[in-house]
Scaffold this active site. Sequence first.
Site, PDB file in Angstrom:
ATOM      1  N   THR A 245      29.547  38.272  38.096  1.00 20.38           N
ATOM      2  CA  THR A 245      28.444  38.951  37.575  1.00 20.38           C
ATOM      3  C   THR A 245      27.509  39.625  38.622  1.00 20.38           C
ATOM      4  OG1 THR A 245      26.405  38.521  36.193  1.00 20.38           O
ATOM      5  CG2 THR A 245      27.167  36.776  37.557  1.00 20.38           C
TER       6      THR A 245
ATOM      7  N   TYR B 232      23.209  30.449  35.819  1.00 16.63           N
ATOM      8  CA  TYR B 232      24.389  31.173  35.664  1.00 16.63           C
ATOM      9  C   TYR B 232      24.811  31.942  36.896  1.00 16.63           C
ATOM     10  CZ  TYR B 232      27.047  35.174  33.913  1.00 16.63           C
ATOM     11  OH  TYR B 232      28.226  35.936  33.517  1.00 16.63           O
TER      12      TYR B 232
END
Length: 328
Positions: free
Chosen positions: A118, A142
Amino acid sequence: MADHVLVTGGAGYIGSHACKVLKAAGFVPVAFDNLSTGWSEAVRYGPLAQGDLMDRASIDAAFAQYKPVAVMHFAALSLVGVSMKDPGTYWRVNVNGSLNLIEATVAAGCRNFVFSSTCATYGDQDGVILDEDTPQRPINAYGASKRAIEEMLANFGAAYDLNHVIFRYFNVAGADPDGEIGEQHEPETHLIPLMLEAIEGKRPALTVFGTDYDTPDGTCIRDYVHVMDLAEAHVLGLKHLLAGKGNGVYCLGTGKGFSVREVIEQSRVVTNREVPVVMGDRRAGDAVALVSGSARAVRELGWQPTRSTLPTMITDAWRWSQAHPFKE
């Protein structure tokens, strides 16, 4: 006989589209999923190996049964806000689960690994086009957990010749243009499906968080990639590894991005309906503009994101939203 590829999260939004593209490319995708957020109805391009990355035995069983030539790893907890409130769960599930998977991959003699990372690994680096050389400074659990998995792959690559390709990207949108699969999350947090739900009356309105940002129209700018373009990039990464071309890290984006108002206006054009909108305050931590380039993926993998235009992404999402063959 066609080669098998183990696709973790293969019953989810991105994973199911990757399975479709894998099948079209001549592979047999094996969806490895615990169905906590995925949907068994989305597994239609190969077998489902129901299991959990926190359960090493279920991973080993999938390797023993299908003997995959590669792993494509999508499965993860991915809600940024939740990761800020409950970092322990994100570190435990994302990092420990990935460690189990990587160790099982090596133990099975499989040496090709494609990882869906990501751009959240970069943190809040506002107003620049992010690329593979941009320093990684994640600001939430995250992004930090995904960066840790990238480092894990580098370590295992050095120790065990685990070949790996890593993809970093921001927002994924659109749906399979054939209408077989699409985007479905519980809860839904993504702008385009939330907006379409507001248009269809499934929610009262779309909330726009902040209209006074330093952008041409005052709303945040974000990068979007069509889910099919993204899936095709992952298959190109797999072919890159199978051809023995070495490890790589690739950002996937348009290099431009779209503002919230642009997305709303294009949705009005595509659907020929007004979008119910409520203007809200800024959310803490929201950057003005987050955009990623993809020059390296285009140059080295031959990636061509032909569907990653706003009209196409919204049109495909709208078609899926209206049909929703397995939505309640």
